[in-house]
Every structure is written in structure tokens, then in C-alpha cells.
Scaffold this active site. Structure first.
Site, mmCIF file in Angstrom:
data_model
loop_
_atom_site.group_PDB
_atom_site.id
_atom_site.type_symbol
_atom_site.label_atom_id
_atom_site.label_comp_id
_atom_site.label_asym_id
_atom_site.label_seq_id
_atom_site.Cartn_x
_atom_site.Cartn_y
_atom_site.Cartn_z
ATOM 1 N N ARG A 225 0.778 -1.156 -0.041
ATOM 2 C CA ARG A 225 -0.196 -0.133 0.034
ATOM 3 C C ARG A 225 0.947 1.227 -0.035
ATOM 4 N NH1 ARG A 225 -5.516 1.057 2.448
ATOM 5 N NH2 ARG A 225 -5.361 -1.212 3.087
ATOM 6 N N THR B 258 -0.940 7.534 -1.408
ATOM 7 C CA THR B 258 -1.974 7.336 -1.897
ATOM 8 C C THR B 258 -2.932 6.414 -1.223
ATOM 9 O OG1 THR B 258 -1.340 5.514 -3.627
ATOM 10 C CG2 THR B 258 -1.090 8.103 -4.233
ATOM 11 N N ASP C 54 -7.893 -11.174 10.572
ATOM 12 C CA ASP C 54 -6.794 -10.960 9.580
ATOM 13 C C ASP C 54 -6.413 -12.216 8.764
ATOM 14 O OD1 ASP C 54 -3.986 -11.163 8.148
ATOM 15 O OD2 ASP C 54 -4.116 -8.821 8.564
ATOM 16 N N ASP D 201 -2.630 -13.496 8.694
ATOM 17 C CA ASP D 201 -2.132 -13.543 10.253
ATOM 18 C C ASP D 201 -2.521 -14.926 10.759
ATOM 19 O OD1 ASP D 201 -0.599 -11.439 10.724
ATOM 20 O OD2 ASP D 201 -2.023 -10.039 11.795
#
Ligand code: URA
Length: 209
Positions: free
Chosen positions: A104, A108, A200, A203
Site C-alpha cells: 500500500r 495514495t 486478518d 495472520d
């Protein structure tokens, strides 16, 4: 517009319930994701083309059907997508496996490719892009874009749990891509997690936090 398929098969729904539960440990979570991926692959490959060949049984000669030999590629989005690959390969052992890694961009907040490795005969293959969770849809959109940019012509997307927001974003960005989902959940929360979801997925698959 591509089609959205939500699998309501009892075995898939049963296994999904166990991976949602917070008490489910890494080993069991990984095994269940693998099993769900196999069951989903069975449905996703329903329309693969068949052709007749001549064979001989102990009784007589006959015609029987085999897959036309259409080439398939499975592409996990790193890292959680890896958890679905072996389950799919159990049914499609000759499929090639590509990988797409995205990070990421801190400015932005958009996903950006950092790793793409795909089979060389990309234009001849049908691809199944896999990621357990379709949350905002940003990673799926970018991963599919990475494949199309390199020549992929027919792409499907398969995930375990999707948020309505992610489905909408993916449908709008890639209307030619069919989306296969085990469960369509309620929404995304303010942190970008699917609700009720399973937390998640990366994870939980790899035992990290
Ligand atoms: N990715 C995950 O692993 N879980 C979510 O709920 C959303 C995105």
C-alpha cells in the site's frame, strides 16, 4: 458485467463457520482454508470444456470424455492467497502458479505491485486469482490489472469472504471477471476489516500478529 457466484454448499458453509471462530488455531484454520479452496475449485471448474476420446474398457471400445486440455493458472495475491493454492491444485494438478505481491502506497493508500511472476504462456491460459478476503477490492482490482497488462485474456476471482463494497469495486473495475465467493458478509468496519469476517486471514493462516 461479470457474474457473482455465492456458494451455499453445506460443506463450504460448515467449514467457513469454523474458520470464522476466534478460538480456531493456526493448524486447523490452514487445513480448513485448504479444504474450502478444494470445494470451491470443484464448482469453479464446472464449465471446463470436455472432448470425446476413444478408449477401450475390459468389455469393449467406447468414447469417453476428458478435459480439452485447457491451460489454467492459479494466482494467489501475497500473502494470504497462498493458503488457497494447494487446495485448488488438488483438483487441477497441472495448473501453473503465478504470484502477485502488492504494497500500500503510504501517500495514495493505493495498492502498488512489488512482485509479479506469471507463467510465460499467459495469453493461452485461463486464470483464477485467489485471495481469502475481498475487502475494499483495491488489491483484487490491482492484481487483475497486473495480469491483464501482461496479456491475460480470461480471469476469474475466487475468495472465501467478501464485503459488498469490495464486490462492487471489483465488478466496476473488471466487468469481464466472474467472482466466486463462499460468503458475502455485511460490511467493512472503519479499520477495513470485513464484518463479521474472520479477522486478518494472513495472520491466522501463518500464525503471525
Ligand atoms: N483482509 C483480511 O485479512 N481480513 C479482513 O477482514 C479484511 C482484509
Amino acid at each position: 458485467m461479470g457474474k457473482v457466484f455465492v456458494f451455499d454448499h453445506p460443506l463450504i458453509q460448515h467449514k467457513l463457520t469454523y474458520i470464522r471462530q476466534k478460538e480456531t488455531g493456526t493448524k486447523e484454520f490452514r487445513e480448513l482454508v485448504d479444504e474450502i479452496a478444494t470445494l470451491m475449485a470443484f464448482e469453479v471448474t464446472r464449465d471446463l470444456p470436455l472432448t470425446d476420446i476413444e478408449i477401450e474398457t475390459p468389455i469393449c471400445k467406447t468414447k469417453a470424455k476428458v478435459l480439452t486440455g485447457k491451460k489454467l493458472g492459479v494466482v494467489p495475491i501475497l500473502r494470504a492467497g497462498i493458503g488457497m493454492v494447494d487446495g485448488i491444485l488438488k483438483l487441477i494438478p497441472n495448473a501453473r502458479v503465478g504470484h502477485v505481491g502488492l504494497y500500500r502506497d503510504p501517500k495514495t493508500l493505493k495498492p502498488v505491485e512489488y512482485y509479479v511472476k506469471l507463467p510465460t504462456d499467459i495469453e493461452e491460459r485461463d486464470f483464477i486469482v485467489v485471495d481469502p478476503m475481498l475487502a475494499t477490492g483495491g488489491s483484487a482490482v490491482e492484481a487483475i490489472h497486473a495480469l491483464k497488462k501482461r496479456g491475460a485474456k480470461h480471469i476469474m476471482f475466487m475468495c472465501l469472504i467478501a464485503a459488498p463494497e469490495g464486490v462492487k469495486t471489483l465488478e466496476e473495475a473488471h466487468p469481464d471477471v466472474d467472482i466466486y465467493i463462499a460468503a458475502l458478509d455485511e460490511k467493512l468496519n472503519e479499520k477495513g476489516y470485513i464484518v463479521p469476517g474472520l479477522g486478518d486471514a494472513g495472520d491466522r493462516l501463518f500464525g503471525t500478529k
